[in-house]
Design a protein around this motif. Structure first.
Motif, PDB file in Angstrom:
ATOM      1  N   PHE A   1       1.243  -0.945  -0.083  1.00 16.49           N
ATOM      2  CA  PHE A   1      -0.294   0.107   0.007  1.00 16.49           C
ATOM      3  C   PHE A   1       1.006   1.457  -0.017  1.00 16.49           C
ATOM      4  N   LEU A   2       0.929   1.955  -0.803  1.00 14.36           N
ATOM      5  CA  LEU A   2       1.434   3.310  -1.320  1.00 14.36           C
ATOM      6  C   LEU A   2       1.244   4.444  -1.250  1.00 14.36           C
ATOM      7  N   PRO A   3       1.027   5.247   0.101  1.00 12.98           N
ATOM      8  CA  PRO A   3       0.309   6.608  -0.199  1.00 12.98           C
ATOM      9  C   PRO A   3       1.033   7.523  -1.128  1.00 12.98           C
ATOM     10  N   GLY A   4       0.867   8.273  -1.899  1.00 11.81           N
ATOM     11  CA  GLY A   4       1.439   9.037  -2.736  1.00 11.81           C
ATOM     12  C   GLY A   4       2.079  10.379  -2.383  1.00 11.81           C
ATOM     13  N   ASP A   5       1.446  10.353  -0.582  1.00 10.36           N
ATOM     14  CA  ASP A   5       2.100  11.949  -0.455  1.00 10.36           C
ATOM     15  C   ASP A   5       2.369  11.618   0.591  1.00 10.36           C
ATOM     16  N   LEU A   6       3.212  10.235   0.796  1.00 10.13           N
ATOM     17  CA  LEU A   6       4.261   9.866   1.555  1.00 10.13           C
ATOM     18  C   LEU A   6       5.218   9.169   1.610  1.00 10.13           C
ATOM     19  N   PRO A   7       6.394   9.321   2.079  1.00 12.47           N
ATOM     20  CA  PRO A   7       7.385   8.979   1.565  1.00 12.47           C
ATOM     21  C   PRO A   7       7.781   6.929   1.887  1.00 12.47           C
ATOM     22  N   LEU A   8       6.383   6.513   2.970  1.00 16.74           N
ATOM     23  CA  LEU A   8       6.355   5.773   3.713  1.00 16.74           C
ATOM     24  C   LEU A   8       5.577   4.158   2.349  1.00 16.74           C
ATOM     25  N   ALA A   9       6.101   3.305   2.556  1.00 18.83           N
ATOM     26  CA  ALA A   9       4.939   1.830   1.997  1.00 18.83           C
ATOM     27  C   ALA A   9       4.833   0.939   3.007  1.00 18.83           C
ATOM     28  N   PHE A  10       3.877   0.430   3.217  1.00 16.50           N
ATOM     29  CA  PHE A  10       3.230  -0.539   3.428  1.00 16.50           C
ATOM     30  C   PHE A  10       3.257  -2.031   3.431  1.00 16.50           C
ATOM     31  N   ILE A  11       4.064  -3.039   3.814  1.00 19.71           N
ATOM     32  CA  ILE A  11       3.570  -4.003   3.415  1.00 19.71           C
ATOM     33  C   ILE A  11       3.098  -5.094   4.284  1.00 19.71           C
ATOM     34  N   VAL A  12       1.876  -5.848   3.860  1.00 24.71           N
ATOM     35  CA  VAL A  12       1.126  -6.945   4.401  1.00 24.71           C
ATOM     36  C   VAL A  12       1.124  -8.141   4.296  1.00 24.71           C
ATOM     37  N   GLU A  13       1.487  -8.613   4.387  1.00 27.46           N
ATOM     38  CA  GLU A  13       1.488 -10.263   4.811  1.00 27.46           C
ATOM     39  C   GLU A  13       0.397 -10.983   5.787  1.00 27.46           C
ATOM     40  N   PRO A  14      -0.286 -10.995   4.405  1.00 27.64           N
ATOM     41  CA  PRO A  14      -1.947 -11.736   5.652  1.00 27.64           C
ATOM     42  C   PRO A  14      -1.777 -13.215   6.435  1.00 27.64           C
ATOM     43  N   ALA A  15      -0.792 -13.569   5.081  1.00 25.80           N
ATOM     44  CA  ALA A  15      -0.889 -15.083   5.808  1.00 25.80           C
ATOM     45  C   ALA A  15       0.178 -15.297   7.328  1.00 25.80           C
ATOM     46  N   ARG A  16       1.038 -14.444   7.383  1.00 22.88           N
ATOM     47  CA  ARG A  16       1.717 -14.103   9.162  1.00 22.88           C
ATOM     48  C   ARG A  16       0.739 -14.178  10.072  1.00 22.88           C
ATOM     49  N   PRO A  17       0.007 -12.953  10.451  1.00 25.34           N
ATOM     50  CA  PRO A  17       0.060 -11.683   9.612  1.00 25.34           C
ATOM     51  C   PRO A  17       0.855 -10.421   9.489  1.00 25.34           C
ATOM     52  N   ALA A  18       1.281 -10.142   9.238  1.00 22.87           N
ATOM     53  CA  ALA A  18       2.371  -8.573   9.693  1.00 22.87           C
ATOM     54  C   ALA A  18       1.923  -7.376   8.902  1.00 22.87           C
ATOM     55  N   ILE A  19       2.587  -7.048   9.403  1.00 24.66           N
ATOM     56  CA  ILE A  19       2.443  -5.373   8.517  1.00 24.66           C
ATOM     57  C   ILE A  19       4.204  -5.089   8.803  1.00 24.66           C
ATOM     58  N   CYS A  20       4.476  -4.193   7.139  1.00 22.66           N
ATOM     59  CA  CYS A  20       6.301  -3.921   7.757  1.00 22.66           C
ATOM     60  C   CYS A  20       5.984  -2.654   6.856  1.00 22.66           C
TER      61      CYS A  20
END
Length: 169
Positions: free
Chosen positions: A51-70
């Protein structure tokens, strides 16, 4: 509504560990409120979603199987993901809550989706079915200030979505 640039600038300098910890707490709270959130993904549960917010310098990576967010800085994003969606931060939050028509936003080019479209469609359907309400779901983290936090968050959401998205029919 775009995320205010003056508030986005410090995110370039904040330690990622602090941002990831806060994001992880919010993610775990949403999972606590919606424990079967990722069950509808089926065969796509093992995939990685960005999930890449165009107005933020961050990216959020979601792994549903674990479940985890990076959380990573977009400038350093080299990790392979199966599907990604990019758009303004508040629009991505509206999609998380199922408060806007993802198809209309995609076809109007307000959203950009790359990678496995079938996986992203499964994610969208899972989110739509979850009945996520971020002010309601996250206000519990504020303890005795939950009612105040909930009203404040509701007001921010209302202002952010006023001109950006259309509600589902």
């Amino acid at each position: 509504m775009e995320f205010p640039r003056l508030l986005a600038i410090p995110l370039n300098y904040m330690p990622l560990a602090a941002i990831e910890r806060a994001t992880g707490m919010l993610f775990q709270r949403v999972l606590k409120e919606h424990p079967d959130l990722f069950e509808r993904l089926g065969e796509h549960k093992a995939k990685r979603f960005a999930f890449l917010p165009g107005d933020l310098p961050l990216a959020f990576i979601v792994e549903p199987a674990r479940p985890a967010i990076c959380v990573i800085r977009k400038s350093a994003m080299q990790s392979a993901v199966d599907a990604s969606v990019e758009g303004p931060f508040f629009m991505l939050l509206a999609l998380l809550e199922g408060r806007c028509d993802a198809d209309a936003l995609f076809f109007s080019r307000d959203l950009s989706i790359t990678g496995d479209m079938e996986a992203m469609l499964a994610m969208r359907n899972a989110l739509d079915d979850a009945d996520i309400d971020l002010p309601r779901d996250l206000s519990a983290l504020a303890g005795p200030l939950a009612p105040v936090f909930g009203k404040l968050a509701e007001g921010i959401r209302r202002r952010a979505l006023a001109d950006e998205v259309s509600a589902w029919n």
